[in-house]
Scaffold this motif. Structure first.
Motif, PDB file in Angstrom:
ATOM      1  N   TRP A 132      -9.495   1.815   2.718  1.00 22.69           N
ATOM      2  CA  TRP A 132      -8.595   2.961   2.694  1.00 22.69           C
ATOM      3  C   TRP A 132      -7.474   2.734   3.700  1.00 22.69           C
ATOM      4  O   TRP A 132      -7.721   2.278   4.824  1.00 22.69           O
ATOM      5  N   THR A 139      -4.053   5.337   0.339  1.00 22.92           N
ATOM      6  CA  THR A 139      -4.378   4.498  -0.805  1.00 22.92           C
ATOM      7  C   THR A 139      -5.763   3.889  -0.643  1.00 22.92           C
ATOM      8  O   THR A 139      -6.184   3.543   0.468  1.00 22.92           O
ATOM      9  N   VAL A 186      -4.565  -1.449  -5.591  1.00 21.44           N
ATOM     10  CA  VAL A 186      -4.677  -0.015  -5.340  1.00 21.44           C
ATOM     11  C   VAL A 186      -5.410   0.635  -6.507  1.00 21.44           C
ATOM     12  O   VAL A 186      -4.959   0.558  -7.656  1.00 21.44           O
ATOM     13  N   ASN A 214      -0.649   5.750   4.741  1.00 21.71           N
ATOM     14  CA  ASN A 214       0.744   5.303   4.720  1.00 21.71           C
ATOM     15  C   ASN A 214       1.621   6.442   5.231  1.00 21.71           C
ATOM     16  O   ASN A 214       1.966   7.362   4.497  1.00 21.71           O
ATOM     17  N   SER A 251       0.844  -1.202   0.000  1.00 21.79           N
ATOM     18  CA  SER A 251       0.000   0.000   0.000  1.00 21.79           C
ATOM     19  C   SER A 251       0.873   1.244   0.000  1.00 21.79           C
ATOM     20  O   SER A 251       0.647   2.174  -0.768  1.00 21.79           O
ATOM     21  N   GLY A 252       1.866   1.264   0.847  1.00 27.80           N
ATOM     22  CA  GLY A 252       2.785   2.386   0.919  1.00 27.80           C
ATOM     23  C   GLY A 252       3.633   2.273   2.164  1.00 27.80           C
ATOM     24  O   GLY A 252       3.270   1.615   3.139  1.00 27.80           O
ATOM     25  N   HIS A 302      -6.725   4.003  -6.193  1.00 29.83           N
ATOM     26  CA  HIS A 302      -6.442   5.436  -6.148  1.00 29.83           C
ATOM     27  C   HIS A 302      -5.361   5.708  -5.106  1.00 29.83           C
ATOM     28  O   HIS A 302      -5.275   4.985  -4.103  1.00 29.83           O
ATOM     29  N   THR A 303      -4.579   6.738  -5.337  1.00 27.16           N
ATOM     30  CA  THR A 303      -3.589   7.197  -4.368  1.00 27.16           C
ATOM     31  C   THR A 303      -3.785   8.683  -4.137  1.00 27.16           C
ATOM     32  O   THR A 303      -3.771   9.470  -5.082  1.00 27.16           O
ATOM     33  N   GLN A 323      -2.620  12.209  -1.951  1.00 26.33           N
ATOM     34  CA  GLN A 323      -1.508  12.798  -1.222  1.00 26.33           C
ATOM     35  C   GLN A 323      -2.021  13.393   0.091  1.00 26.33           C
ATOM     36  O   GLN A 323      -3.041  14.084   0.121  1.00 26.33           O
ATOM     37  N   HIS A 366      -8.159   0.751  -1.870  1.00 24.69           N
ATOM     38  CA  HIS A 366      -7.946  -0.610  -2.364  1.00 24.69           C
ATOM     39  C   HIS A 366      -9.259  -1.308  -2.670  1.00 24.69           C
ATOM     40  O   HIS A 366     -10.277  -1.080  -1.997  1.00 24.69           O
ATOM     41  N   THR A 404       0.877   9.270   1.925  1.00 27.18           N
ATOM     42  CA  THR A 404      -0.221   8.972   1.011  1.00 27.18           C
ATOM     43  C   THR A 404      -1.354   8.255   1.736  1.00 27.18           C
ATOM     44  O   THR A 404      -1.170   7.682   2.809  1.00 27.18           O
TER      45      THR A 404
END
Length: 346
Positions: free
Chosen positions: A212, A222, A231, A215, A195-196, A233-234, A236, A224, A220
């Motif tokens: 959701w 992410t 994933v 990370n 995920s991050g 969408h990512t 910020q 899922h 971020t």
């Protein structure tokens, strides 16, 4: 392993009185439960004005709180301090009876938890044993309360979320930067995906089939697919995103950015940030912390019946109350030392 019931040193008669009074008051607004990690306590705050109505002592390092859907009890994970914790504390929310301690045996550092359907069992992550436990809160004194210890593998499984039907659990792993999928009926992990870096906060968007994950080291959030863990969408969210939760209507995702000392609000449908709420204060309560910022917001929970969000400001020993109509801080309530875990009692 056995379940042990004992009275912890505490001021629990106050809780019994507070709940009795609340039951007689038609205008009672319910309470916010606050776990104070460095004080080993849970405070009960009136959701009307932040007034403390009761204090319950827990094991060392209470890190997360789950309130049963029937609102009859709350469970606290006692993570420990320098010495790992191995227990859960169960609080009676109806009669104010003595708190119970459930021993988890070799499963140390319990952290994330969720109630499973039926109000009797909880799913609990234990970092030291790399497991997701299914714990029976009503196990007899001669029975093992741990019904299942599901191996989730290395990587520091930390927080847990559940699918709508409660048959699938999802565990975030901080060190691995992944999210795992666990089939609770078959008691086994069925998938794991990146995920991050620093994956920690995790929430299932009820009614929408989305998972959701925040990370923290990657800055971020992410989104899922809950079946494949792909994933989709990512987003910020700079500033060490440490928790993600949803409002009661699942319309907004709330992310605490600990180092940035802010609450980020995302429209869950458009994936766009719609508000950023600064949470730093001006007085001496905002002390320096290990993460390098003074406020250090961590725990966050949405009020299910009022247009409010509560944020635990761990570095300042207070709750920031955010109005969801204006996305502004409208009140600040004092807590014990280092608040983090939150729960709402209707």
């Amino acid at each position: 392993m056995r379940t042990h019931s004992r009275i912890l040193p505490r001021r629990f008669p106050v809780l019994a009185l507070a709940l009795s009074v609340a039951a007689l008051a038609p205008a009672a607004a319910g309470e916010l439960l606050v776990g104070n990690k460095s004080a080993d306590t849970v405070w009960f705050l009136s959701r009307e004005d932040g007034r403390r109505t009761a204090v319950a002592e827990t094991g060392a390092g209470p890190h997360e709180i789950a309130v049963s859907p029937d609102r009859r009890r709350a469970v606290v994970t006692n993570y420990g301090g320098r010495t790992p914790g191995h227990t859960l504390t169960v609080l009676d929310l109806v009669d104010g009876a003595a708190a119970r301690t459930i021993e988890l045996g070799d499963h140390g550092r319990p952290h994330g938890l969720r109630f499973l359907p039926g109000n009797r069992r909880v799913a609990v992550t234990t970092e030291d044993s790399g497991s997701l436990l299914v714990v029976d809160l009503d196990a007899g004194s001669g029975d093992d309360p741990v019904e299942a210890a599901i191996d989730v593998g290395d990587g520091m499984g930390h927080m847990v979320a559940l699918s709508d039907d409660g048959e699938v659990a999802y565990v975030s792993k901080i060190a691995a930067g992944t999210v795992s999928r666990i089939d609770l009926k078959r008691a086994r992990k069925t998938g794991e995906r990146a995920s991050g870096e620093g994956a920690e906060g995790i929430a299932y968007r009820r009614g929408h089939g989305e998972l959701w994950v925040s990370n923290r080291a990657a800055d971020t959030v992410t989104v899922h697919d809950p079946d494949t863990l792909e994933v989709t969408h990512t987003l910020q969210s700079k500033g060490f995103p440490i928790r993600v939760v949803f409002t009661a209507d699942a319309r907004h995702a709330l992310v605490t950015n600990a180092r940035a000392a802010e609450l980020a609000v995302f429209d869950a449908d458009s994936r766009k940030r719609v508000a950023t709420i600064g949470l730093s204060g001006d007085d001496e309560r905002y002390q320096e912390t290990l993460l390098g910022r003074a406020a250090l917001p961590i725990g966050v929970i949405a009020d299910p019946t009022r247009p409010r969000v509560y944020v635990a400001i761990s570095g300042a020993d207070e709750i920031a109350v955010v109005d969801t109509g204006t996305w502004q801080v409208i009140e600040r309530w004092r807590t014990g030392r280092e608040p983090d875990a939150l729960g709402v009692v209707e």
